[in-house]
Every structure is written in C-alpha cells, then in structure tokens.
Design a protein around this motif. Structure first.
Motif: not given
Length: 141
Positions: A31-33, A37-38, A98-99, A109-110
């Motif tokens: 999952v990339n959040e 820029h949602p 990037v977390v 995820s990030s």
C-alpha cells in the motif's frame, strides 16, 4: 531480509535498472500512501512495476542515493535523491522522504513524500505569500 537488506536491495535494483528485483522488494498487497497528493496513492506491487517501467524508460541513467535512514521497530525512514537525464534531455531530480513499513523483509506499505526539485518558485517569502494568499509587497511598489 531485514530493513538494511531491503534498502540495499532497493538501491541496487534502482541503480542497476533491474525491474524484477525492484518489484520483488514489495509485498503483493503493498500500500502506497501519498499524503501530499492523496489521489496518487495505490495498492499492489503491479503498480510499482508500471511506475518503474515508465521511470526506467523515461530516465535511462537514473541513479538513487539514500543519504539518511532511521529504523523504529517495523518502520524504515529513508531520505532519497533520484537523479538523471530524461529522454527529452531535461534534468531529472527528485528528493524527499519515504517511510516504509517492513514485514517479512518486504515493503508492506509506505508514506511517500518524494517530489521533483524545482528552483523557479522564488524564495521562502514568495512561497509563504503564495501559501497564505497574501500579495507580494514588492509588487505594490
């Protein structure tokens, strides 16, 4: 693969332009959040493959560097610089953070804060004025 191995594998894959090795660093249900820029957020490593297919084609000499990292439990904080030359001969430069959440040696995820570097928007005063909608006092003179 621990956090350091994940990062090492990601960097090697980007810098050697190895798409399959890069995609293999991500969980299938990744999952990339992208909080700034949602609408750009996504799920699944196949989107990672689509993104990097375009990046490798558009910036054939892309190079990644991660000058700073921090680990907190299952969280890997990374500061990135991606640079190269686009196929249209334009400069390519992105920087940011990037977390990653890491589990089983994969990026699960990030939270993605990587942005193109721009140098034309003016100084901090101009940026703050645009942000809060106040006029530039220099323009009124």
């Amino acid at each position: 693969m621990n956090h350091s191995n994940l990062l090492e594998n990601l960097l090697h894959a980007v810098n050697s332009h190895d798409l399959d090795a890069l995609v293999a660093c991500f969980a299938t249900d990744y999952v990339n959040e992208t909080p700034v820029h949602p609408e750009r957020g996504f799920r699944g490593r196949e989107q990672v493959r689509r993104n990097w297919t375009q990046i490798f084609a558009g910036v054939p000499d892309i190079h990644a560097d991660v000058p700073r990292t921090a680990i907190d439990g299952d969280t890997l904080w990374t500061e990135w610089e991606l640079s190269g030359t686009r196929v249209d001969d334009g400069a390519f430069l992105m920087r940011g953070v990037v977390v990653f959440t890491v589990a089983g040696g994969l990026a699960r995820s990030s939270r993605f804060y990587l942005e193109p570097v721009e140098t034309v928007s003016g100084d901090v005063d101009a940026a703050t004025q645009r942000l809060v909608g106040t006029p530039d006092p220099k323009e009124g003179s």
